[in-house]
Design a protein around this motif. Structure first.
Motif, PDB file in Angstrom:
ATOM      1  N   GLY A  99       0.809  -1.210   0.000  1.00 37.61           N
ATOM      2  CA  GLY A  99       0.000   0.000   0.000  1.00 37.61           C
ATOM      3  C   GLY A  99       0.845   1.263   0.000  1.00 37.61           C
ATOM      4  N   GLU A 100       0.339   2.308   0.666  1.00 38.49           N
ATOM      5  CA  GLU A 100       1.009   3.608   0.681  1.00 38.49           C
ATOM      6  C   GLU A 100       2.413   3.557   1.290  1.00 38.49           C
ATOM      7  OE1 GLU A 100       1.962   7.508   0.100  1.00 38.49           O
ATOM      8  OE2 GLU A 100       0.458   6.251  -0.867  1.00 38.49           O
ATOM      9  N   PRO A 101       2.656   2.813   2.385  1.00 34.17           N
ATOM     10  CA  PRO A 101       4.023   2.735   2.901  1.00 34.17           C
ATOM     11  C   PRO A 101       5.019   2.238   1.851  1.00 34.17           C
ATOM     12  CG  PRO A 101       2.485   1.873   4.522  1.00 34.17           C
ATOM     13  CD  PRO A 101       1.696   2.109   3.265  1.00 34.17           C
ATOM     14  N   TYR A 102       4.620   1.237   1.103  1.00 38.44           N
ATOM     15  CA  TYR A 102       5.477   0.703   0.039  1.00 38.44           C
ATOM     16  C   TYR A 102       5.706   1.747  -1.047  1.00 38.44           C
ATOM     17  CZ  TYR A 102       6.819  -2.277  -3.911  1.00 38.44           C
ATOM     18  OH  TYR A 102       7.456  -2.830  -4.999  1.00 38.44           O
ATOM     19  N   GLU A 103       4.634   2.419  -1.463  1.00 39.33           N
ATOM     20  CA  GLU A 103       4.748   3.426  -2.516  1.00 39.33           C
ATOM     21  C   GLU A 103       5.648   4.582  -2.084  1.00 39.33           C
ATOM     22  OE1 GLU A 103       3.692   3.178  -5.552  1.00 39.33           O
ATOM     23  OE2 GLU A 103       2.692   1.248  -5.213  1.00 39.33           O
ATOM     24  N   GLU A 104       5.560   4.981  -0.826  1.00 42.45           N
ATOM     25  CA  GLU A 104       6.414   6.057  -0.309  1.00 42.45           C
ATOM     26  C   GLU A 104       7.890   5.724  -0.478  1.00 42.45           C
ATOM     27  OE1 GLU A 104       4.133   8.476   3.274  1.00 42.45           O
ATOM     28  OE2 GLU A 104       5.507   6.828   3.764  1.00 42.45           O
ATOM     29  N   ILE A 105       8.255   4.512  -0.112  1.00 47.31           N
ATOM     30  CA  ILE A 105       9.663   4.124  -0.143  1.00 47.31           C
ATOM     31  C   ILE A 105      10.181   4.038  -1.565  1.00 47.31           C
ATOM     32  CG2 ILE A 105      11.315   2.309   0.449  1.00 47.31           C
ATOM     33  CD1 ILE A 105       9.514   1.637   2.848  1.00 47.31           C
ATOM     34  N   ILE A 106       9.443   3.391  -2.456  1.00 51.58           N
ATOM     35  CA  ILE A 106       9.965   3.224  -3.812  1.00 51.58           C
ATOM     36  C   ILE A 106      10.007   4.555  -4.562  1.00 51.58           C
ATOM     37  CG2 ILE A 106       9.250   0.805  -3.909  1.00 51.58           C
ATOM     38  CD1 ILE A 106       7.003   1.668  -5.821  1.00 51.58           C
ATOM     39  N   ARG A 107       9.066   5.479  -4.251  1.00 54.29           N
ATOM     40  CA  ARG A 107       9.122   6.802  -4.880  1.00 54.29           C
ATOM     41  C   ARG A 107      10.337   7.583  -4.397  1.00 54.29           C
ATOM     42  NH1 ARG A 107       3.433   7.223  -3.842  1.00 54.29           N
ATOM     43  NH2 ARG A 107       3.935   8.499  -2.015  1.00 54.29           N
ATOM     44  N   LEU A 108      10.580   7.549  -3.092  1.00 51.78           N
ATOM     45  CA  LEU A 108      11.681   8.316  -2.507  1.00 51.78           C
ATOM     46  C   LEU A 108      13.026   7.888  -3.067  1.00 51.78           C
ATOM     47  CD1 LEU A 108      12.642  10.398  -0.381  1.00 51.78           C
ATOM     48  CD2 LEU A 108      12.744   8.507   1.265  1.00 51.78           C
ATOM     49  N   PHE A 109      13.213   6.579  -3.212  1.00 49.75           N
ATOM     50  CA  PHE A 109      14.513   6.065  -3.645  1.00 49.75           C
ATOM     51  C   PHE A 109      14.552   5.706  -5.130  1.00 49.75           C
ATOM     52  CE2 PHE A 109      14.460   5.372   0.929  1.00 49.75           C
ATOM     53  CZ  PHE A 109      15.704   5.873   1.285  1.00 49.75           C
ATOM     54  N   LYS A 110      13.539   6.147  -5.881  1.00 51.31           N
ATOM     55  CA  LYS A 110      13.513   5.945  -7.337  1.00 51.31           C
ATOM     56  C   LYS A 110      13.607   4.457  -7.691  1.00 51.31           C
ATOM     57  CE  LYS A 110      13.833  10.453  -7.479  1.00 51.31           C
ATOM     58  NZ  LYS A 110      12.627  11.279  -7.645  1.00 51.31           N
ATOM     59  N   LEU A 111      12.779   3.652  -7.038  1.00 49.58           N
ATOM     60  CA  LEU A 111      12.824   2.197  -7.224  1.00 49.58           C
ATOM     61  C   LEU A 111      11.508   1.675  -7.805  1.00 49.58           C
ATOM     62  CD1 LEU A 111      14.526   1.274  -3.830  1.00 49.58           C
ATOM     63  CD2 LEU A 111      15.592   1.213  -6.085  1.00 49.58           C
ATOM     64  N   GLN A 112      10.886   2.449  -8.685  1.00 50.55           N
ATOM     65  CA  GLN A 112       9.586   2.051  -9.223  1.00 50.55           C
ATOM     66  C   GLN A 112       9.653   0.794 -10.086  1.00 50.55           C
ATOM     67  OE1 GLN A 112      10.670   5.156  -9.056  1.00 50.55           O
ATOM     68  NE2 GLN A 112       9.053   6.593  -8.482  1.00 50.55           N
ATOM     69  N   SER A 113      10.763   0.559 -10.755  1.00 50.22           N
ATOM     70  CA  SER A 113      10.852  -0.614 -11.636  1.00 50.22           C
ATOM     71  C   SER A 113      11.194  -1.871 -10.834  1.00 50.22           C
ATOM     72  CB  SER A 113      11.912  -0.396 -12.720  1.00 50.22           C
ATOM     73  OG  SER A 113      13.208  -0.436 -12.165  1.00 50.22           O
ATOM     74  N   LYS A 114      10.604  -2.990 -11.250  1.00 47.19           N
ATOM     75  CA  LYS A 114      10.873  -4.260 -10.573  1.00 47.19           C
ATOM     76  C   LYS A 114      12.337  -4.650 -10.685  1.00 47.19           C
ATOM     77  CE  LYS A 114       6.256  -6.332 -11.014  1.00 47.19           C
ATOM     78  NZ  LYS A 114       5.481  -7.483 -11.554  1.00 47.19           N
ATOM     79  N   SER A 115      12.962  -4.343 -11.809  1.00 50.02           N
ATOM     80  CA  SER A 115      14.365  -4.705 -12.006  1.00 50.02           C
ATOM     81  C   SER A 115      15.263  -3.963 -11.022  1.00 50.02           C
ATOM     82  CB  SER A 115      14.801  -4.400 -13.446  1.00 50.02           C
ATOM     83  OG  SER A 115      14.654  -3.023 -13.738  1.00 50.02           O
ATOM     84  N   ALA A 116      14.952  -2.687 -10.735  1.00 49.85           N
ATOM     85  CA  ALA A 116      15.744  -1.911  -9.782  1.00 49.85           C
ATOM     86  C   ALA A 116      15.629  -2.496  -8.385  1.00 49.85           C
ATOM     87  CB  ALA A 116      15.294  -0.450  -9.788  1.00 49.85           C
ATOM     88  N   ARG A 117      14.422  -2.910  -8.002  1.00 52.52           N
ATOM     89  CA  ARG A 117      14.227  -3.491  -6.674  1.00 52.52           C
ATOM     90  C   ARG A 117      14.920  -4.847  -6.565  1.00 52.52           C
ATOM     91  NH1 ARG A 117       9.144  -1.416  -7.857  1.00 52.52           N
ATOM     92  NH2 ARG A 117       8.158  -3.460  -8.151  1.00 52.52           N
ATOM     93  N   GLN A 118      14.894  -5.635  -7.636  1.00 52.47           N
ATOM     94  CA  GLN A 118      15.553  -6.941  -7.604  1.00 52.47           C
ATOM     95  C   GLN A 118      17.068  -6.789  -7.575  1.00 52.47           C
ATOM     96  OE1 GLN A 118      14.119  -9.889  -7.023  1.00 52.47           O
ATOM     97  NE2 GLN A 118      16.247 -10.563  -6.818  1.00 52.47           N
ATOM     98  N   GLN A 119      17.587  -5.789  -8.292  1.00 52.00           N
ATOM     99  CA  GLN A 119      19.022  -5.517  -8.236  1.00 52.00           C
ATOM    100  C   GLN A 119      19.448  -5.221  -6.807  1.00 52.00           C
ATOM    101  OE1 GLN A 119      20.128  -2.307 -10.867  1.00 52.00           O
ATOM    102  NE2 GLN A 119      20.992  -3.721 -12.354  1.00 52.00           N
ATOM    103  N   LEU A 120      18.639  -4.435  -6.121  1.00 50.96           N
ATOM    104  CA  LEU A 120      18.954  -4.062  -4.747  1.00 50.96           C
ATOM    105  C   LEU A 120      18.974  -5.290  -3.842  1.00 50.96           C
ATOM    106  CD1 LEU A 120      19.533  -1.233  -3.619  1.00 50.96           C
ATOM    107  CD2 LEU A 120      17.181  -1.183  -2.777  1.00 50.96           C
ATOM    108  N   ARG A 121      17.961  -6.147  -3.957  1.00 50.71           N
ATOM    109  CA  ARG A 121      17.920  -7.359  -3.137  1.00 50.71           C
ATOM    110  C   ARG A 121      19.140  -8.234  -3.396  1.00 50.71           C
ATOM    111  NH1 ARG A 121      12.558  -7.557  -5.415  1.00 50.71           N
ATOM    112  NH2 ARG A 121      11.037  -6.669  -3.948  1.00 50.71           N
TER     113      ARG A 121
END
Length: 418
Positions: free
Chosen positions: A97-119
């Motif tokens: 929800g909104e907590p998740y959206e806040e974090i990915i917007r702040l750190f420019k992690l909207q794309s799934k590939s960017a989040r997977q790279q981070l993990r």
């Protein structure tokens, strides 16, 4: 302390002024973070592994705003940007929800590939740290997650935390009275290094040959304290940096996975200016600018500790707020069933004769026995640098450029003040 002091100071004013001050501080923090995310995390020489590079950008971008908030409230400051980055990433993978959206917007992690790279990057770095966890020579960050819920977190989330962040997880079946509908998450990190200085077996001889076992440390223009000094002699990167008007030195450990960069302004009162100028620089080009030759470096023998520093107020200033609210007060559309109760980190900075070490997980493994020293002749023609004024330090993971811990020392003490 720290952010609480800001709140106390602000609350002395009237309502409108209180609101205005908070808004200005929030906007200033957001601007600083956006700049650091775009610049400070990008300008360093990044590792070739794109996943690790993603973590380095993410974590190092937290350094300038952390200094901005905490530097004025601590005489000796110890911060762990990597520990904080780890807990933010863990939080992102636990909420929706909104907590998740806040974090990915702040750190420019909207794309799934960017989040997977981070993990994947966190997994690679933390596995490297964990591989050393049973050794006397180690560096890194170690995470714990405390989960409180009427039901277990889902298996995919538990597997995700265990696989990518190697967290030590503990669960509790009791339900907090104030948040009966939420799954409560408490996060802890313990960051630092436990390693001998390079050639540590020679320190007894170096100390014997040194002219000064203790020297004045200038805490301000008017005040000095006497503090025992540790002489380190060898081939180091060290010298004067005219564009920053400071002395710099890179100190090495027996553990080749980390090094320590020290930066001391030319004048005792110019630490804030050095910090401001530094974050405009190509940070890791500083190391390349330091000449390498045989050098004697004198550093204070001291310890500083940050124990269980609560970072939720800092994260709120960055713009992460929803995850710290009760699910009862959130709308159905935006709420997450995960409530983050605390985000804390501990770190320890020490320049003892045998090791630079941290607390908790790492300190428990401390067991050093110096070997018989190798004697050498005293030399008079080598360069000498004495860190006898307030200085900045950066504990750097050598293979990636990741800043594990950082801070400043303004009044060294043999015994840490918490």
């Amino acid at each position: 302390m720290n952010l609480a002091k800001i709140t106390v100071r602000i609350d002395k004013h009237s309502g409108k002024k209180v609101f205005g001050e908070k808004v200005r501080l929030y906007l200033k923090m957001r601007r600083l973070f956006i700049i650091s995310l775009l610049c400070f995390g990008q300008i360093i020489t990044l590792p070739s592994d794109e996943n690790i590079a993603a973590v380095v950008r993410f974590s190092n971008s937290l350094v300038p705003p952390l200094f901005q908030i905490f530097s004025g409230n601590y005489t000796n400051l110890v911060l762990s940007p990597f520990g904080l980055a780890t807990t933010i990433s863990i939080t992102m993978d636990c909420v929706q929800g909104e907590p998740y959206e806040e974090i990915i917007r702040l750190f420019k992690l909207q794309s799934k590939s960017a989040r997977q790279q981070l993990r994947t990057g966190f997994k690679t770095i933390l596995e490297d740290f964990r591989a050393d966890a049973m050794c006397d020579e180690l560096a890194g960050s170690y995470s714990k997650a405390f989960l409180t819920s009427s039901r277990n977190f889902s298996t995919p989330i538990m597997d995700l935390l265990s696989k990518n962040y190697l967290v030590e997880m503990k669960t509790n079946s009791s339900i907090a009275k104030n948040f009966p509908a939420a799954q409560i998450l408490e996060l802890r990190t313990d960051s630092g290094i436990m390693s001998h200085w390079r050639d540590y077996q020679k320190l007894v001889v170096y100390t014997y040959l040194s002219h000064s076992m203790a020297a004045p440390f200038y805490t301000s223009i008017e005040k000095t304290i006497n503090i025992p000094m540790i002489p380190l002699i060898g081939f180091f990167r060290a010298g004067f940096l005219p564009h920053l008007d400071c002395q710099g030195a890179e100190l090495l450990f027996e553990n080749k996975k980390a090094s320590l960069l020290l930066l001391m302004p030319n004048k005792v009162h110019e630490l804030p200016q050095l910090r401001a100028n530094l974050f405009k620089e190509n940070f890791f080009d500083i190391l390349d600018a330091l000449p390498q030759q045989e050098t004697q470096i004198m550093i204070p023998q001291m310890s500083a500790v940050t124990n269980n520093l609560e970072l939720i107020p800092f994260l709120k200033l960055l713009g992460i707020t929803s995850v710290f609210k009760s699910s009862n007060s959130s709308s159905t559309k935006t709420k997450s069933n995960v409530y983050v109760k605390s985000v804390k980190h501990s770190a320890f900075f020490s320049t003892g004769f045998s090791a630079l070490n941290t607390i908790g997980t790492v300190a428990a493994k401390l067991n050093t026995t110096p070997t018989q020293p190798q004697y050498r002749k005293k030399r008079e023609n080598i360069r000498k640098f004495t860190f006898d004024k307030p200085f900045l330090y950066f504990l750097i993971h050598s293979e990636s450029g990741l800043i594990i811990t950082t801070g400043h020392i303004s009044q060294p003490s043999l015994f840490p003040e918490q």
